[in-house]
Design a protein around this motif. Structure first.
Motif, mmCIF file in Angstrom:
data_model
loop_
_atom_site.group_PDB
_atom_site.id
_atom_site.type_symbol
_atom_site.label_atom_id
_atom_site.label_comp_id
_atom_site.label_asym_id
_atom_site.label_seq_id
_atom_site.Cartn_x
_atom_site.Cartn_y
_atom_site.Cartn_z
ATOM 1 N N GLY B 91 31.448 -46.601 -16.187
ATOM 2 C CA GLY B 91 30.432 -45.836 -16.915
ATOM 3 C C GLY B 91 30.941 -44.421 -17.077
ATOM 4 N N PRO B 92 30.181 -43.574 -17.791
ATOM 5 C CA PRO B 92 30.652 -42.210 -18.035
ATOM 6 C C PRO B 92 30.798 -41.418 -16.732
ATOM 7 C CG PRO B 92 28.503 -42.609 -19.092
ATOM 8 C CD PRO B 92 28.882 -43.862 -18.396
ATOM 9 N N THR B 93 31.887 -40.681 -16.607
ATOM 10 C CA THR B 93 32.092 -39.904 -15.378
ATOM 11 C C THR B 93 31.104 -38.745 -15.280
ATOM 12 O OG1 THR B 93 33.680 -38.328 -16.359
ATOM 13 C CG2 THR B 93 34.569 -40.390 -15.501
ATOM 14 N N VAL B 94 30.499 -38.400 -16.418
ATOM 15 C CA VAL B 94 29.573 -37.260 -16.420
ATOM 16 C C VAL B 94 28.125 -37.712 -16.235
ATOM 17 C CG1 VAL B 94 31.067 -35.780 -17.788
ATOM 18 C CG2 VAL B 94 29.500 -37.327 -18.962
ATOM 19 N N ARG B 95 27.915 -39.018 -16.161
ATOM 20 C CA ARG B 95 26.575 -39.554 -15.900
ATOM 21 C C ARG B 95 26.729 -40.723 -14.924
ATOM 22 N NH1 ARG B 95 22.087 -38.463 -19.263
ATOM 23 N NH2 ARG B 95 21.016 -39.526 -17.569
ATOM 24 N N LEU B 112 35.387 -41.499 -11.111
ATOM 25 C CA LEU B 112 36.235 -40.340 -11.379
ATOM 26 C C LEU B 112 35.377 -39.102 -11.258
ATOM 27 C CD1 LEU B 112 37.841 -41.887 -14.488
ATOM 28 C CD2 LEU B 112 39.154 -41.052 -12.562
ATOM 29 N N GLN B 113 35.939 -38.093 -10.697
ATOM 30 C CA GLN B 113 35.189 -36.854 -10.595
ATOM 31 C C GLN B 113 35.319 -36.063 -11.880
ATOM 32 O OE1 GLN B 113 33.253 -35.953 -7.783
ATOM 33 N NE2 GLN B 113 33.650 -38.138 -7.571
#
Lengths: 551, 115
Positions: B91-95, B112-113
């Motif tokens: 999924g999106p690393t920012v969400r 992923l950070q």
């Protein structure tokens, strides 16, 4: 306010039922993916990294509360509770299911919305100044001309299968906020000595892998000749534009390859060949369209608002917000409110369903039911009484929508990047977030002044990195993300393409690099000199030294 | 199960047709939403078999856009080699509140950070 006529309404409803049938035939296997893909793309439906993505057209960035509330409804019912406003003034949903899409399109059609001309090799939906009809510096509202172009171009049989996509932007203000010089065609309004309106026609601008600034092919085209002349441009492009190589298929390549003079001559000769009576824009028709965009009935108000001045004097945060987020309105006592979708550490352009509803409600109560989307991925309440600004700010503040950073370091443009997009080579959003956090101190942002940081996650440049004062391009080097930095780009009147400074950086090193660039500017700037002006005076050298000097 | 054994190979992935969900082909020929369920083909012949199977499932309209990507299996868990596939499988690393990573289908490696 823009509205559909009966013809449009029928057309969009027909399109929804056609798509419902097409999607069903795809799901049952009557249509193969190869057959279905162009059909879904004609309706804005892409397949991205995690799901389907639906790109919904927001013509001229203009919304009303019913439309925005519908987007909020869709976000909650069929997506994950949020949407992403794009650099094309559109809205994208990231988690769409094919089996739901026809229902979503039907819901959109209820409020005269659709996803047509948001994809494919057609004339895409026209973009314009987010302050259209409101800005103090405007000659005339550009949206009627945008709509004229839209009515001419929608489903135009001759221009539905162009060599490549085609983007037209229109500005009615001498201060270009629509980036007309980096579009396939840019239209820019001028008045002559007699006060008559004419359009400067710019052709062949664009970003992507070959960034080019447009050339002017006509300085002053009388308004009634607009469609005929655009048609001549499209015909020359359709005839000579390359179809053998998609990377060389945009009109900018044609203009570049044959030269501006030759291109202009071809267009003029095609234009001279055509019977102009067929394409003459009739005054009556233009008036009919203009009526859709009639200005609201502004009250006669004093220029000075005691309520506003008092609030500004008493509240420093409000005063800061006013400094950056309020723009001059053409009517006395009114203001344009720019709502930042760039909170500290946030995802540029993302808005939750709740935030959409808050803005929709504010638009309805305070802005004649008008809301706009800017290509900087922010929202706008275009017609607000200065008396109401403080009340609006309080509401925005409660929803994390009152960041006072419009046009500053934190107001970053970023494409979805590798977090969502199947074309991306690197992530964009985390870079935007880390820079936003680095420059979190708003006082510092105000001290730095106007600064455009634009980030794209691949060479297609949806994040407009070429025209960022600081541009960042994410690339893939042997499976690792790295980021190239450019300086000196601008999409405003004196448009320019940024220059690559040197070797790229790993993602975690980007905020340091940006900080060094900003500090170099601060150290060298003359009193009142903005970043872009300082860069143009200084050139890249001091910035290169700051970035690449041996540690 | 063997420990510390690393197998390198390829995995067949696609998007499920009806909803676009990222899926991976399993041993039994089903499509799993979890990368850990994927069959890892180490030999070219096996990889070709996966591809053929995928094309078949495209033809019967289960999935679309099948392709192979590099991955390795360590301690029974599958790790995609390229960041793009890691993001697809999580999924999106920012969400991190969204996607497979939030639904317990995110495979066995950390998100992923942000940078």
């Amino acid at each position: 306010m823009y509205r559909y006529d009966e013809f449009d309404s029928q057309f969009v409803n027909d399109r929804v039922s056609q798509f419902r049938d097409q999607a069903n035939r795809r799901l049952t296997g009557e249509l193969s993916e190869d057959e279905f893909r162009p059909l879904r793309l004609m309706n804005g439906l892409y397949l991205q990294l995690h799901a389907y993505m639906l790109r919904i057209a927001v013509p001229y960035g203009s919304l009303d509360s019913a439309k925005l509330n519908t987007l909020a409804y869709i976000a909650e019912k069929w997506d994950r509770g949020y949407g992403h406003f794009t650099t094309r003034q559109n809205l994208q949903f990231n988690w769409i299911k094919l089996e739901d899409t026809a229902d979503i399109l039907a819901k959109l059609a209820e409020v005269e919305m659709h996803a047509i001309q948001t994809s494919g090799n057609c004339i895409r939906n026209v973009t314009t100044d987010q302050w259209a009809g409101a800005a103090a510096d405007e000659i005339a509202d550009p949206r009627p001309i945008g709509e004229l172009v839209r009515q001419w171009s929608s489903l135009h049989p001759e221009f539905s299968y162009l060599p490549r996509k085609f983007k037209i932007a229109v500005t009615g203000s001498p201060n270009d906020r629509a980036a007309v010089k980096v579009h396939d065609i840019g239209l820019r309004l001028h008045l002559n000595d007699r006060g008559e309106r004419g359009w400067e026609v710019l052709v062949g601008g664009g970003l992507g892998r070959t960034p080019v600034i447009a050339v002017t092919v006509r300085d002053f085209l009388p308004e009634h000749e607009l469609i005929g002349y655009l048609e001549a441009i499209m015909r020359v492009y359709n005839l000579y534009g390359r179809r053998d190589n998609k990377y060389k298929a945009r009109i900018k390549i044609l203009v570049h390859e044959i030269g501006a003079e030759k291109f202009r001559a071809e267009v003029e000769s095609e234009y001279a060949r055509r019977p102009h009576a067929d394409t003459k824009v009739e005054e009556r028709e233009l008036q009919r369209i203009s009526a859709y965009f009639a200005a609201p009935k502004f009250e006669k108000l004093p220029r000075w608002s005691a309520t506003f001045e008092e609030a500004r004097a008493k509240n420093k945060d409000f005063a800061n917000w006013v400094r950056t987020n309020i723009a001059a309105h053409r009517a006395d006592g009114y203001a344009i409110v720019n709502i930042s979708l760039k909170p500290e550490g946030g995802i540029p352009g993302d808005a939750t369903a709740d935030q959409m509803r808050v803005v929709a409600d504010l638009g309805q109560r305070y802005s004649f039911d008008e809301i706009r989307v800017s290509h900087h991925q922010n929202l706008v309440l275009p017609h607000v009484k200065r008396d109401d600004l403080f009340a609006i700010w309080k509401v925005l503040q409660a929803s994390d929508l009152a960041t006072s950073n419009i046009g500053l370091a934190g107001d970053i443009i970023a494409c979805p990047g590798l977090d969502y997009c199947s074309l991306a080579t690197a992530r964009s959003i985390p870079i935007a977030q880390s820079i936003s956090r680095r420059f979190a101190d708003l006082n510092r942002q105000h001290e730095i002044g106007p600064l455009r940081i634009n980030i794209s996650g691949c060479i297609n440049a949806c994040g407009h990195h070429h025209v960022g004062h600081i541009g960042i391009l994410g690339l893939d080097k042997k499976g690792e993300e790295y980021y190239q930095i450019t300086l000196g780009g601008s999409s405003a009147d004196s448009a320019s393409i940024g220059t690559i400074l040197g070797p790229g950086f790993a993602g975690e090193d980007v905020p340091d690099a940006i900080e060094k660039i900003v500090n170099t500017y601060l150290a060298h700037r003359q009193p009142g000199e903005e970043f872009l002006a300082a860069y143009r005076r200084l050139g890249p050298q001091p910035f290169k030294e700051a970035l690449y000097a041996a540690a | 199960m063997t420990t510390n054994a690393t197998e390198k190979g390829k995995i067949l992935t696609a998007n499920r047709l009806r909803d676009g969900e990222v899926v991976f082909l399993t041993h039994s020929g089903e499509w799993s939403e979890n990368i850990d369920g994927a069959v890892l083909a180490t030999e070219p012949q096996a990889q070709a078999a996966l591809e053929a199977r995928g094309k078949g499932d495209e033809r019967v309209n289960l999935v679309t856009g099948t392709y192979l990507f590099d991955a390795e299996r360590r301690d029974g868990h599958v790790f995609a080699s390229h960041i793009k596939e890691r993001i697809r499988s999580l999924g999106p690393t920012v969400r991190v509140d969204l996607g497979k990573q939030a639904e317990g289908k995110g495979g066995h490696f950390a998100a992923l950070q942000g940078v």
